[in-house]
Design an enzyme around this catalytic site. Structure first.
Site, PDB file in Angstrom:
ATOM      1  CB  CYS A  19       9.484  -7.453  -9.236  1.00 51.51           C
ATOM      2  SG  CYS A  19       8.980  -7.684 -10.744  1.00 51.51           S
ATOM      3  CB  CYS A  22       4.819  -5.563 -11.216  1.00 48.24           C
ATOM      4  SG  CYS A  22       5.022  -7.286 -10.863  1.00 48.24           S
ATOM      5  CG  ASP A 470      12.137  38.134   1.659  1.00 49.91           C
ATOM      6  OD1 ASP A 470      12.356  39.067   1.284  1.00 49.91           O
ATOM      7  OD2 ASP A 470      11.127  37.779   2.605  1.00 49.91           O
TER       8      ASP A 470
END
Length: 780
Positions: A19, A22, A470
């Protein structure tokens, strides 16, 4: 003088995480090492660690070990042999604890991501436990909840059915919870384990204290569906919660494999073998053994083994796997080809220029993997909450039990409410909300030929309001062609073109390539050699074509090359005439005197006008920025739908940076799209840099997003997909937060059956993953 310590990147595979809590624990343990920062990804079970050279790999692995998890070094593809460092205590994962990672150091970098897509137990571990739990839980549920099916002393049968489910099927939850407790921590599995064990233990104690409590058959109580209050045994709660959670994990694991499949398929695109030409003999070798300089044959239907350029042959190459564009690209001698693209027609002889981890495909995989492993800023809130979430839930469950017992005196009601709080509060969906969204979004982007450098880029696209384009190679095709040569001062047009082509041959600019191509065509495929070549970015080039000194470039550059230091009014008139015809005009000087003008014209890409219209629909203000002359810029802008006041022509590279900075100072959030070396500074300066993959490596390195094709439509897709990915992540987080915010109080007041809580918890994780999977259908 103090020397700054060098840092390095270390990739770790980590097993045992279940989870978001952790994840936070591993990051904190690694972060306690001096100079170490780590970003841990739950669904990929990996950590991207930045560490100083003074911190060893063994120290990193030991830090993960102290957090209660197992770490394995991921081997880079260039390593000659597997390199594996694992913690001594956890070198072999316990059953149900995680995947079998015993050999993944032997694979190339990111080569087996599908094995890392499941947090906690893998799908293969879950499946038999799920099947066993389902087989035992169905009769357990029926005999417990349907009085008509109950028989004398059915409670003992329920105990027999519930025990293997509680201890064997739910074993992955218990082992993960025990490991966390051993290291003074708690995780999502702590809540599940306590809830399941509490339901089984409470029921077992009740049955042992009163062995005859189920001596009478349930039919005597009326034969209908029993409520939770009709008996004092909760074996079915332990069984149903375990089964639902295992089902949720299994569905979640399958769904996440789909989310991460894009990266694995990308990495699998490369050719496995190559036909190398050595001493005139064709030899088949593994593609991984190619080195720069090797020449290999690519027959029709075969994949190009690695990046290189064509030595001999002509063909059409399908580049869709890399660029996302479906139209094959015609190639011939001197043209570059990319590894993993497919030769569709003629035989090609290719010389390798980049191999291994340097290839375009490997770089794409690295960018996608980094984006998936990284952490978006929006995920930090979830991390901070998950760090304290589980302990808070445990406290809430204890308070719920105490208050119910104190206020109602009903032990069973207090027990049911406390267990429901434990089960409904799983923060699993919260931990999956961001990484699974990133997994699906960046994976789909790679399939479309769009590379997102990092997760923070997603949030940048949301705030951008101005997009600077550009012209050459971005809005226009960049396939300039020489339309006329105007000689001056008595020069010959053919000789002037030849000398200009010679000096321009050393430049990468599209204008230079067009002039060189025209010169070669006029001179039988060759141009003279050049000595002393010099280049001024965005200005021009100069070199010696014996016996003459030749320069080519813009007006201000040529003015520095002529003896007088300025162009005459007659010269300016000739230039104006050329530009008014819609041409890009380049001055040529020979031996310090103006020698003539070469005129070139470009074509607007078909995708540019629709893309500009879509930018406007997305709320972006398109601006055209080009070093070309005003007349050409105005024509291009009109063709694609850019307002005249948003056109800036005659802009040098340093001026492009200044323009971007000027917009930023005016409060605009700027995205810059470019493809050349001269665009790199502006790409780096912009809030969001987007490089066309058909451009230079320098431009791609400076960009946040790279579109591997040449279509401006892909730039639109990159913005749309980035925003959609961020939207999915936000919706995931909202529903994950809402789920816990609503579910915990409902459970605490006794309105939620623990079995329903288990089903809802499992469903929340599956829904988060399923919501993220919508990204895999983007632009289909």
């Amino acid at each position: 003088m103090t020397q700054t310590p060098t840092t390095r990147r270390v990739d770790l595979d980590i097993t045992g995480m279940t989870c978001a809590h952790c994840v936070g624990r591993v990051e904190r343990k690694l972060g306690k090492l001096e100079g170490v920062t780590a970003s841990v990804n739950l669904p990929l079970e990996s950590a991207a660690v930045t560490a100083p050279s003074s911190v060893t790999d063994e120290e990193l692995v030991a830090a993960v070990d102290r957090a209660g998890y197992t770490a394995t070094l991921r081997r880079a593809p260039s390593d000659p042999a597997p390199t594996q460092v694992t913690s001594a205590r956890h070198s072999v994962p316990e059953e149900g604890e995680g995947h079998d990672h015993s050999d993944h150091a032997a694979h190339g970098e990111h080569s087996d991501h599908s094995d890392h897509l499941n947090h906690g137990p893998s799908g293969d571990v879950i499946r038999p436990r799920l099947i066993g739990a389902a087989i035992l839980t169905i009769p357990l549920f029926l005999v417990s909840m349907v009085p008509a099916l109950q028989f004398p002393h059915w409670g003992w049968v329920a105990l027999v059915l519930a025990t293997p489910v509680t201890f064997w099927s739910a074993w992955p939850f218990h082992t993960a919870a025990f490991k966390a407790a051993r290291h003074g921590s708690s995780t999502m599995d702590t809540l599940v384990s306590i809830g399941v064990l509490a339901a089984w233990s409470f029921s077992t104690v009740e049955l042992l204290l009163d062995p005859g409590m189920t001596a009478m058959a349930g039919a005597a109580h009326g034969g209908g569906m029993a409520s939770m209050a009709d008996h004092q045994l909760y074996f079915e709660t332990a069984g149903v919660v375990t089964t639902f959670l295992l089902l949720g994990r299994w569905l979640e694991a399958r769904a996440k494999k789909q989310a991460g499949a894009a990266l694995k398929s990308l990495l699998d695109l490369g050719a496995k073998t190559a036909t190398v030409l050595r001493d005139g003999v064709e030899t088949t070798v593994p593609a991984a053994e190619l080195v720069p300089g090797d020449e290999f044959v690519v027959r029709p239907g075969e994949k190009v083994a690695t990046d290189g350029y064509v030595v001999a042959g002509h063909s059409a190459v399908d580049t869709s796997v890399v660029t996302g564009e479906s139209v094959p690209e015609e190639v011939g001698p001197e043209d570059t080809v990319t590894g993993a693209t497919v030769n569709t027609s003629g035989r090609l002889l290719v010389r390798a220029t980049r191999t291994g981890s340097d290839t375009t495909l490997a770089q794409m995989g690295r960018l996608v993997s980094d984006a998936q492993t990284g952490k978006a800023p929006i995920a930090r809130l979830a991390d901070r909450i998950s760090a304290v979430f589980v302990p808070i839930v445990l406290v809430i469950a204890v308070i719920t039990f105490a208050l119910w017992l104190l206020l109602s005196g009903d032990l069973h009601a207090a027990f049911r409410a406390a267990v429901a709080v434990l089960v409904i509060a799983c923060p699993c969906a919260l931990g999956l909300a961001t990484p699974v969204g990133l997994l699906a979004g960046t994976g789909r982007a790679s399939q479309l030929g769009i590379l997102i450098r990092g997760p923070e880029v997603l949030e940048d696209t949301r705030t951008v309001d101005t997009i600077v384009l550009d012209k050459t190679g971005t809005v226009t095709a960049g396939d300039l062609a020489v339309t006329s040569v105007t000689p001056l001062d008595g020069h010959d047009a053919g000789h002037l073109l030849l000398m200009a082509g010679a000096v321009e041959a050393h430049s990468e600019h599209p204008i230079a390539a067009a002039i060189t191509a025209a010169a070669r065509e006029a001179n039988g495929g060759t141009v003279p050699d050049v000595d002393g070549f010099e280049s001024a970015a965005g200005g021009g080039v100069r070199g010696t074509v014996l016996p003459h000194t030749v320069a080519a470039g813009r007006s201000d550059y040529i003015a520095t090359q002529v003896a007088s230091g300025a162009l005459t009014s007659e010269h300016e008139q000739r230039l104006a005439e050329a530009e008014q015809a819609g041409a890009t005009a380049v001055w040529i000087s020979v031996d310090g005197r103006v020698a003539g003008i070469i005129s070139l014209q470009d074509t607007v890409k078909e995708s540019s006008a629709p893309a500009v219209a879509e930018f406007k629909r997305l709320g972006l203000r398109p601006i055209l920025l080009t070093g070309d002359n005003a007349a050409v810029a105005a024509q291009v802008a009109a063709a694609v739908g850019i307002s005249p006041e948003d056109v800036f022509a005659g802009v040098r590279p340093e001026d492009k940076v200044a323009r971007v900075t000027e917009l930023q100072r005016a409060g605009r959030v700027v995205a810059m799209v470019g493809d050349g070396v001269n665009d790199a500074p502006a790409l780096a300066q912009a809030d969001l840099g987007i490089a066309m993959g058909s451009g230079t490596d320098v431009a791609r390195e400076a960009a946040d997003i790279t579109v591997m094709g040449s279509s401006l439509g892909q730039v639109v897709q990159s913005v749309q997909l980035s925003r959609k990915t961020l939207g999915i992540i936000k919706s995931n987080l909202f529903w994950a937060f809402a789920y816990n915010t609503i579910g915990i109080p409902v459970a605490a007041v006794g309105l939620l059956n623990p079995m329903l809580a288990g089903a809802a918890m499992a469903l929340s994780s599956v829904l988060v993953v399923a919501n993220s999977l919508r990204l895999t259908r983007f632009a289909r």
